[in-house]
Design a protein around this motif. Structure first.
Motif, PDB file in Angstrom:
ATOM      1  N   ASP A  44       0.823  -1.201   0.000  1.00  0.00           N
ATOM      2  CA  ASP A  44       0.000   0.000   0.000  1.00  0.00           C
ATOM      3  C   ASP A  44       0.864   1.259   0.000  1.00  0.00           C
ATOM      4  O   ASP A  44       0.541   2.241  -0.680  1.00  0.00           O
ATOM      5  N   ALA A  45       1.966   1.235   0.748  1.00  0.00           N
ATOM      6  CA  ALA A  45       2.876   2.380   0.737  1.00  0.00           C
ATOM      7  C   ALA A  45       3.532   2.528  -0.635  1.00  0.00           C
ATOM      8  O   ALA A  45       3.670   3.636  -1.161  1.00  0.00           O
ATOM      9  N   LEU A  46       3.928   1.409  -1.222  1.00  0.00           N
ATOM     10  CA  LEU A  46       4.545   1.429  -2.550  1.00  0.00           C
ATOM     11  C   LEU A  46       3.571   1.944  -3.610  1.00  0.00           C
ATOM     12  O   LEU A  46       3.940   2.739  -4.487  1.00  0.00           O
ATOM     13  N   PHE A  47       2.315   1.512  -3.518  1.00  0.00           N
ATOM     14  CA  PHE A  47       1.295   1.913  -4.483  1.00  0.00           C
ATOM     15  C   PHE A  47       1.046   3.421  -4.396  1.00  0.00           C
ATOM     16  O   PHE A  47       0.880   4.106  -5.408  1.00  0.00           O
ATOM     17  N   ALA A  48       1.001   3.948  -3.174  1.00  0.00           N
ATOM     18  CA  ALA A  48       0.807   5.386  -3.003  1.00  0.00           C
ATOM     19  C   ALA A  48       1.966   6.161  -3.621  1.00  0.00           C
ATOM     20  O   ALA A  48       1.761   7.200  -4.271  1.00  0.00           O
ATOM     21  N   GLU A  49       3.178   5.655  -3.447  1.00  0.00           N
ATOM     22  CA  GLU A  49       4.348   6.302  -4.050  1.00  0.00           C
ATOM     23  C   GLU A  49       4.258   6.270  -5.575  1.00  0.00           C
ATOM     24  O   GLU A  49       4.641   7.238  -6.249  1.00  0.00           O
ATOM     25  N   TYR A  50       3.767   5.175  -6.105  1.00  0.00           N
ATOM     26  CA  TYR A  50       3.626   5.066  -7.554  1.00  0.00           C
ATOM     27  C   TYR A  50       2.698   6.161  -8.088  1.00  0.00           C
ATOM     28  O   TYR A  50       3.008   6.840  -9.071  1.00  0.00           O
ATOM     29  N   PHE A  51       1.552   6.351  -7.450  1.00  0.00           N
ATOM     30  CA  PHE A  51       0.605   7.349  -7.937  1.00  0.00           C
ATOM     31  C   PHE A  51       1.148   8.770  -7.766  1.00  0.00           C
ATOM     32  O   PHE A  51       0.869   9.647  -8.592  1.00  0.00           O
ATOM     33  N   MET A  75      -9.624   4.705  -6.039  1.00  0.00           N
ATOM     34  CA  MET A  75     -10.155   3.347  -6.129  1.00  0.00           C
ATOM     35  C   MET A  75      -9.060   2.322  -5.830  1.00  0.00           C
ATOM     36  O   MET A  75      -9.284   1.328  -5.136  1.00  0.00           O
ATOM     37  N   SER A  76      -7.861   2.558  -6.335  1.00  0.00           N
ATOM     38  CA  SER A  76      -6.765   1.601  -6.176  1.00  0.00           C
ATOM     39  C   SER A  76      -6.298   1.493  -4.728  1.00  0.00           C
ATOM     40  O   SER A  76      -5.913   0.412  -4.273  1.00  0.00           O
ATOM     41  N   LEU A  77      -6.321   2.609  -4.008  1.00  0.00           N
ATOM     42  CA  LEU A  77      -5.802   2.627  -2.643  1.00  0.00           C
ATOM     43  C   LEU A  77      -6.876   2.393  -1.590  1.00  0.00           C
ATOM     44  O   LEU A  77      -6.583   2.406  -0.401  1.00  0.00           O
ATOM     45  N   ARG A  78      -8.099   2.147  -2.039  1.00  0.00           N
ATOM     46  CA  ARG A  78      -9.230   2.093  -1.115  1.00  0.00           C
ATOM     47  C   ARG A  78      -9.246   0.846  -0.253  1.00  0.00           C
ATOM     48  O   ARG A  78      -9.972   0.769   0.725  1.00  0.00           O
ATOM     49  N   GLY A  79      -8.507  -0.160  -0.594  1.00  0.00           N
ATOM     50  CA  GLY A  79      -8.508  -1.337   0.270  1.00  0.00           C
ATOM     51  C   GLY A  79      -8.424  -2.624  -0.505  1.00  0.00           C
ATOM     52  O   GLY A  79      -7.934  -2.670  -1.629  1.00  0.00           O
ATOM     53  N   GLY A  80      -8.898  -3.693   0.115  1.00  0.00           N
ATOM     54  CA  GLY A  80      -8.785  -5.015  -0.481  1.00  0.00           C
ATOM     55  C   GLY A  80      -7.706  -5.815   0.224  1.00  0.00           C
ATOM     56  O   GLY A  80      -6.824  -5.265   0.896  1.00  0.00           O
TER      57      GLY A  80
END
Length: 381
Positions: A44-51, A75-80
């Motif tokens: 999740d931290a990596l994904f936020a950095e990507y965006f 939408m991508s960072l919302r969970g799951g």
């Protein structure tokens, strides 16, 4: 969760095993949860950095483009559960316990493909909410209440943006060009299969009631191939493995887990506790969807019972009282017990496939793949 059978091949103390007349052992469920949580937290931290990086790139002067990117990001960072992310990294661990270049790019790519699928699914299903917040489609409807066609078009484009970004991530991965191309080929094949699966999913609700084989094919194409098989293949490729050498058994594992998981979701939709699953029971029935559970009730019901179930399917938005009557019919015919048995059977078969990997790949990673389907099945039972 009583049942019959034996521990899967390679079963050991502390694993998910079943003995005749005894309950399924759940000693390892916490281990699976912890592994998934660890992957999710890091990713999740990596994904936020990507965006953040994507948003910092030069974009044309526009209000629509950054707004679309923000909606895709949200939408991508919302969970799951980030199961696909865990599968990429655990598949790489089958080969090595060292850090694997390209695994993060593969994980981001497959999650962006998931975002694309969620956005388009919500358009197809006219879903107002996704993961506790407005869907992208409904966010655009709120933004353009007087221009529904514009809202629809922008939602489609936002889903397309997520899909094409998912390919670009792989093509920019810090790995040799042949590996980038091989991973992109896996990704493209999974994406195409998923779209085919969406066609099959829509077709399922027309014509004769589908049988088990047809339902399994929908689950395989719509879910298993991109949520399970593609992450497995991507992780192995990134780690220097050769997924093509084991293609048939990887596909079998993915299909078994995918079918068992979809059947679990369909079971919970009809029989689950609303307080636990976060929505009222019977959403598939109210939406006219011929899920595993709904088809099983139709197959088991007789005479007037079947007519009642069919009427509920044909009249979208049937009231809770009708859902309760369908549940009663299902329980009278043992549909709930039958579905639980099928979920367990599929999970155990998948665990046995993974157990056969011992001696070829690293034991601790193999163990994760043995436990995963049984942990998933246990959540329904």
């Amino acid at each position: 969760m009583a049942g019959t059978g034996a521990c899967p091949p390679g079963g050991r103390r502390g694993q998910w095993c079943r003995e005749p007349g005894r309950a399924v052992t759940v000693q390892t469920s916490a281990g699976v949860r912890e592994r998934l949580a660890g992957h999710r937290e890091r990713f999740d931290a990596l994904f936020a950095e990507y965006f953040t990086a994507v948003g910092g790139q030069a974009l044309p002067r526009s209000s629509f483009v950054p707004e679309a990117l923000d909606l895709v990001r949200d939408m991508s960072l919302r969970g799951g559960k980030r199961l696909r992310v865990a599968l990429v990294h655990e598949a790489a661990r089958l080969v090595t316990d060292e850090a694997v270049a390209g695994a993060d790019a593969a994980a981001i790519s497959i999650e962006l493909l998931q975002t694309h699928g969620l956005i388009h699914d919500d358009i197809i299903d006219d879903s107002p909410v996704r993961r506790g917040a407005p869907s992208v489609y409904y966010a655009y409807q709120e933004r353009f209440p007087e221009r529904p066609q514009t809202a629809l078009g922008l939602a489609v484009l936002a889903g397309d943006l997520a899909a094409f970004l998912s390919v670009r991530v792989l093509l920019d991965a810090p790995v040799p060009a042949p590996l980038r191309q091989a991973m992109a080929a896996v990704h493209a094949s999974a994406a195409a299969d998923t779209v085919i699966g969406q066609f099959l999913d829509l077709e399922r609700d027309f014509g004769p009631v589908p049988g088990r084989e047809a339902l399994d094919t929908v689950s395989d194409y719509k879910t298993a191939r991109y949520s399970l098989l593609a992450p497995l293949r991507l992780g192995l490729l990134a780690a220097g493995g050769d997924p093509d050498a084991h293609g048939e058994e990887l596909a079998r594992y993915a299909r078994l887990v995918g079918v068992s998981g979809q059947m679990r979701d369909d079971y919970l939709d009809l029989f689950g506790d609303a307080a636990l699953i976060g929505k009222p029971a019977g959403s598939d029935l109210r939406s006219g969807r011929r899920s595993y559970a709904v088809c099983a009730v139709l197959a088991a019901a007789s005479g007037g019972e079947r007519e009642l179930v069919q009427e509920a399917l044909d009249a979208p938005g049937c009231p809770p009282e009708t859902v309760a009557r369908v549940q009663d019919i299902a329980r009278r015919h043992g549909v709930d017990e039958h579905l639980r048995a099928e979920i367990r059977r599929g999970a155990e078969s998948a665990s046995a496939v993974a157990a056969s990997w011992r001696g070829r790949w690293r034991d601790d990673a193999v163990e994760f793949f043995e436990r995963l389907p049984l942990w998933g099945a246990q959540r329904a039972l």
